[in-house]
Design a protein around this motif. Structure first.
Motif, PDB file in Angstrom:
ATOM      1  N   LYS A 237      -0.889   7.390 -13.363  1.00  0.00           N
ATOM      2  CA  LYS A 237      -0.640   7.136 -11.948  1.00  0.00           C
ATOM      3  C   LYS A 237      -1.778   6.306 -11.374  1.00  0.00           C
ATOM      4  N   ILE A 238      -1.446   5.346 -10.548  1.00  0.00           N
ATOM      5  CA  ILE A 238      -2.455   4.462  -9.982  1.00  0.00           C
ATOM      6  C   ILE A 238      -3.368   5.225  -9.037  1.00  0.00           C
ATOM      7  N   ASP A 239      -4.657   4.994  -9.183  1.00  0.00           N
ATOM      8  CA  ASP A 239      -5.663   5.572  -8.302  1.00  0.00           C
ATOM      9  C   ASP A 239      -5.775   4.681  -7.060  1.00  0.00           C
TER      10      ASP A 239
ATOM     11  N   PHE B  50      -3.063  -2.191  -3.361  1.00  0.00           N
ATOM     12  CA  PHE B  50      -1.941  -3.128  -3.347  1.00  0.00           C
ATOM     13  C   PHE B  50      -2.093  -4.035  -4.563  1.00  0.00           C
ATOM     14  N   TYR B  51      -1.070  -4.818  -4.845  1.00  0.00           N
ATOM     15  CA  TYR B  51      -1.094  -5.706  -6.009  1.00  0.00           C
ATOM     16  C   TYR B  51      -0.688  -7.097  -5.549  1.00  0.00           C
TER      17      TYR B  51
ATOM     18  N   GLU C  50       0.812  -1.228   0.000  1.00  0.00           N
ATOM     19  CA  GLU C  50       0.000   0.000   0.000  1.00  0.00           C
ATOM     20  C   GLU C  50       0.839   1.270   0.000  1.00  0.00           C
ATOM     21  N   ASN C  51       2.037   1.210   0.533  1.00  0.00           N
ATOM     22  CA  ASN C  51       2.910   2.384   0.515  1.00  0.00           C
ATOM     23  C   ASN C  51       3.515   2.617  -0.867  1.00  0.00           C
ATOM     24  N   GLU C  52       3.833   1.536  -1.555  1.00  0.00           N
ATOM     25  CA  GLU C  52       4.444   1.659  -2.882  1.00  0.00           C
ATOM     26  C   GLU C  52       3.443   2.116  -3.931  1.00  0.00           C
ATOM     27  N   VAL C  53       2.197   1.668  -3.803  1.00  0.00           N
ATOM     28  CA  VAL C  53       1.174   1.998  -4.790  1.00  0.00           C
ATOM     29  C   VAL C  53       0.981   3.514  -4.929  1.00  0.00           C
ATOM     30  N   THR C  54       1.180   4.247  -3.840  1.00  0.00           N
ATOM     31  CA  THR C  54       0.965   5.698  -3.868  1.00  0.00           C
ATOM     32  C   THR C  54       1.951   6.422  -4.786  1.00  0.00           C
ATOM     33  N   ARG C  55       3.047   5.766  -5.172  1.00  0.00           N
ATOM     34  CA  ARG C  55       4.035   6.396  -6.061  1.00  0.00           C
ATOM     35  C   ARG C  55       4.307   5.516  -7.289  1.00  0.00           C
TER      36      ARG C  55
END
Length: 340
Positions: A309-311, A317-318, A272-277
């Motif tokens: 950019k991912i919403d 998460f992936y 979840e932290n990586e998805v933001t960037r």
């Protein structure tokens, strides 16, 4: 930039180059007229097999060495343009009982690669990481997590050196050493029970060609400090077992044996932290650096200017659990990949 422009007349060094991925990379890179490909590996038997496999191709250099040995690595990297760092100790269960050895190869070995790249003014270096590095719960994942940091953060702590450091992250490659298909088929053909750690277990599907293309795209699009992650489908392991039983018209019994030390039920590629960037571009995701100041760049990378950019409201998460396809679709896909 075309792949031909990336590799034409370039000197490429692949650590762990005699392994499954190294062989696939070598075969593909030879199509783009490199000056030479240096395969750096400690296993002289595999070096011999590589020579036989490629008919003693004079563009291939077989260099015996260990990434733990900095002086040997430094010598091997003289005049190199591109480094693909694929050497690692990978066996999860064994590494849980050999933590120190895992650290020596997967962390200190990666640090040696980084420092040798800087010393030799390599143009670009790509590290091959793993989904286990994302929210790690085992020794292998923890060491790869640190190795990722060495590659992503060293990109901005290198002084005036030109080397670009980047990373690719994915799970187990189908057909690779230790792959589940030949393992399960061997059990089925011999009429043995099929060991399954957990009936809920899911895994992403990545073919050798997909893994090679992801590395090539990292070389093509990276400005440094990113982690490239492929867009993949996933399957339930138990459904793969059922497909293989059907293929061999077998009634082999499945035995649930419980998770091995350090094993996850589902593969996690981005947290979840990586998805933001993270940006979505073509058939992959790009996790951007947390320390790069992109607003100060003269020119944004193409995965930002042409990507999306991912919403985080739609994807936070992936994970393989959410990418699972039906058993019938798994069968169709594996047939198309000539794995069944």
């Amino acid at each position: 930039m075309s792949y031909n422009k990336i590799f034409n007349n370039k000197v490429v060094l692949i650590t762990g180059g005699t392994g499954f991925l190294g062989r696939k990379l070598t075969k593909k890179i030879l199509e783009f007229n490199p000056q030479s490909i240096r395969l750096f590996s400690r296993d002289e038997v595999k070096h011999h097999k590589i020579q036989e496999l490629f008919n003693h191709n004079n563009k291939i250099r077989n260099l015996i060495g260990d990434v733990r040995d900095y002086s040997r690595l430094l010598r091997a990297m003289q005049g190199v343009d591109i480094v693909i760092h694929a050497a690692a100790l990978k066996r999860l269960d064994i590494l849980e009982y050999n933590v120190e050895e895992c650290i020596k190869t997967n962390i200190f070995g990666s640090l040696n690669v980084v420092n040798a790249c800087l010393e030799c003014n390599v143009e670009i270096a790509v590290m091959v990481s793993t989904d286990k590095a994302c929210n790690p719960i085992n020794t292998y994942g923890a060491c790869k997590f640190v190795s990722e940091k060495l590659f992503t953060e060293r990109n901005y702590n290198k002084g005036k050196n030109k080397t670009i450091f980047t990373t690719v992250r994915y799970g187990n490659v189908l057909e690779s050493t230790g792959s589940v298909i030949p393992f399960f088929e061997d059990k089925i053909i011999n009429g043995e029970k099929i060991p399954l750690t957990d009936s809920r277990m899911t895994r992403f599907i990545i073919s050798p060609n997909q893994s090679v293309n992801l590395i090539f795209n990292a070389l093509k699009f990276s400005i440094g400090g990113e982690i490239f992650v492929p867009k993949l489908l996933a399957f339930k392991i138990i459904e793969l077992v059922n497909i293989l039983k059907e293929k061999h018209n077998a009634s082999s019994e499945i035995e649930i044996i419980g998770l091995r030390p350090g094993e996850k039920i589902h593969e996690l590629m981005m947290n979840e932290n990586e998805v933001t960037r993270t940006y979505e571009y073509q058939n992959f995701f790009v996790i951007t650096s947390q320390i790069e100041e992109y607003t100060k760049l003269e020119k944004y990378p193409i995965y930002i200017t042409e990507g999306k950019k991912i919403d985080i409201n739609k994807m936070n998460f992936y994970r393989s659990k959410e990418a699972v396809i039906s058993q019938e679709k798994v069968k169709e896909l594996f047939v198309s990949l000539e794995l069944l």
